[in-house]
Design a protein around this motif. Structure first.
Motif, PDB file in Angstrom:
ATOM      1  N   ILE A  35       0.861  -1.187   0.000  1.00 54.07           N
ATOM      2  CA  ILE A  35       0.000   0.000   0.000  1.00 54.07           C
ATOM      3  C   ILE A  35       0.894   1.231   0.000  1.00 54.07           C
ATOM      4  O   ILE A  35       1.829   1.325   0.797  1.00 54.07           O
ATOM      5  CB  ILE A  35      -0.942  -0.001   1.216  1.00 54.07           C
ATOM      6  CG1 ILE A  35      -1.914  -1.173   1.086  1.00 54.07           C
ATOM      7  CG2 ILE A  35      -1.682   1.329   1.334  1.00 54.07           C
ATOM      8  CD1 ILE A  35      -2.900  -1.316   2.203  1.00 54.07           C
ATOM      9  N   THR A  37       1.351   5.273   0.506  1.00 51.26           N
ATOM     10  CA  THR A  37       0.810   6.462   1.147  1.00 51.26           C
ATOM     11  C   THR A  37       0.871   7.625   0.153  1.00 51.26           C
ATOM     12  O   THR A  37       1.386   7.474  -0.960  1.00 51.26           O
ATOM     13  CB  THR A  37       1.662   6.814   2.379  1.00 51.26           C
ATOM     14  OG1 THR A  37       2.992   7.112   1.932  1.00 51.26           O
ATOM     15  CG2 THR A  37       1.678   5.676   3.402  1.00 51.26           C
ATOM     16  N   PRO A  78      -3.883   7.148  -2.765  1.00 44.51           N
ATOM     17  CA  PRO A  78      -3.210   6.821  -1.501  1.00 44.51           C
ATOM     18  C   PRO A  78      -4.059   5.850  -0.676  1.00 44.51           C
ATOM     19  O   PRO A  78      -5.268   6.022  -0.551  1.00 44.51           O
ATOM     20  CB  PRO A  78      -3.087   8.173  -0.793  1.00 44.51           C
ATOM     21  CG  PRO A  78      -3.163   9.179  -1.885  1.00 44.51           C
ATOM     22  CD  PRO A  78      -4.045   8.584  -2.945  1.00 44.51           C
ATOM     23  N   GLY A  79      -3.402   4.828  -0.173  1.00 44.34           N
ATOM     24  CA  GLY A  79      -4.095   3.837   0.641  1.00 44.34           C
ATOM     25  C   GLY A  79      -4.656   2.666  -0.138  1.00 44.34           C
ATOM     26  O   GLY A  79      -5.048   1.659   0.450  1.00 44.34           O
ATOM     27  N   ASP A  80      -4.715   2.776  -1.469  1.00 43.14           N
ATOM     28  CA  ASP A  80      -5.175   1.660  -2.298  1.00 43.14           C
ATOM     29  C   ASP A  80      -4.081   0.600  -2.358  1.00 43.14           C
ATOM     30  O   ASP A  80      -2.894   0.931  -2.426  1.00 43.14           O
ATOM     31  CB  ASP A  80      -5.471   2.110  -3.734  1.00 43.14           C
ATOM     32  CG  ASP A  80      -6.757   2.889  -3.872  1.00 43.14           C
ATOM     33  OD1 ASP A  80      -7.526   2.949  -2.890  1.00 43.14           O
ATOM     34  OD2 ASP A  80      -6.987   3.443  -4.960  1.00 43.14           O
TER      35      ASP A  80
END
Length: 115
Positions: A35, A37, A78-80
Motif C-alpha cells: 500500500i 501512502t 493513496p491507501g489503495d
C-alpha cells in the motif's frame, strides 16, 4: 533551468529509494502487494521525472518499460493496494530506476541535478 538540469525533492527521492530498493529484490513472475501512502505516490512521481530525465537515450526499450512500471505502480489513490507481478525485464527496468535514483541522491547540489 535548462533541459540538462532537473530540480528534485530530496526527501521524496529518498522515499523512492526505499520503494525501489524493495521492488528490485522481488523475484520475476511473483506477485507482490503493498500500500502506498501519499508520500509514496509522490515518490513514484518523482522517480518518474528522474527516469524520464536520467535513463539514457541508448536504452529506449528499458526507459519505456521503466515508465510503464511507474505508471502501473502510481495508478492508484493513496491507501489503495498495489499488486505487481513483474517480468524479469520489468525488474531490470526497476533496477535502472533505482540506479538513477542513487545517482541523483549522490550527485545533486541542493536538489539540482545537471547532466
Amino acid at each position: 533551468m535548462s533541459a540538462d538540469e532537473l530540480m528534485i525533492n530530496v526527501p521524496i527521492v529518498e522515499k523512492a529509494l526505499e520503494i525501489f530498493s524493495t521492488l528490485t529484490v522481488i523475484r520475476p513472475e511473483k506477485s507482490f502487494s503493498f500500500i502506498l501512502t501519499e508520500e509514496g505516490l509522490e515518490a513514484i512521481q518523482e522517480a518518474g521525472k528522474l527516469a524520464e530525465w536520467g535513463i539514457g537515450g541508448n536504452k529506449p526499450k528499458l526507459k519505456i518499460a521503466a515508465l510503464e512500471c511507474l505508471a502501473l505502480i502510481g495508478s492508484g489513490e493513496p491507501g489503495d493496494p498495489v499488486n505487481v507481478n513483474f517480468t524479469e525485464y520489468e525488474l531490470k527496468s526497476c533496477a535502472e530506476i533505482l540506479s538513477v535514483i542513487e545517482r541523483a541522491l549522490t550527485n545533486h547540489e541542493d536538489g539540482l541535478l545537471k547532466k
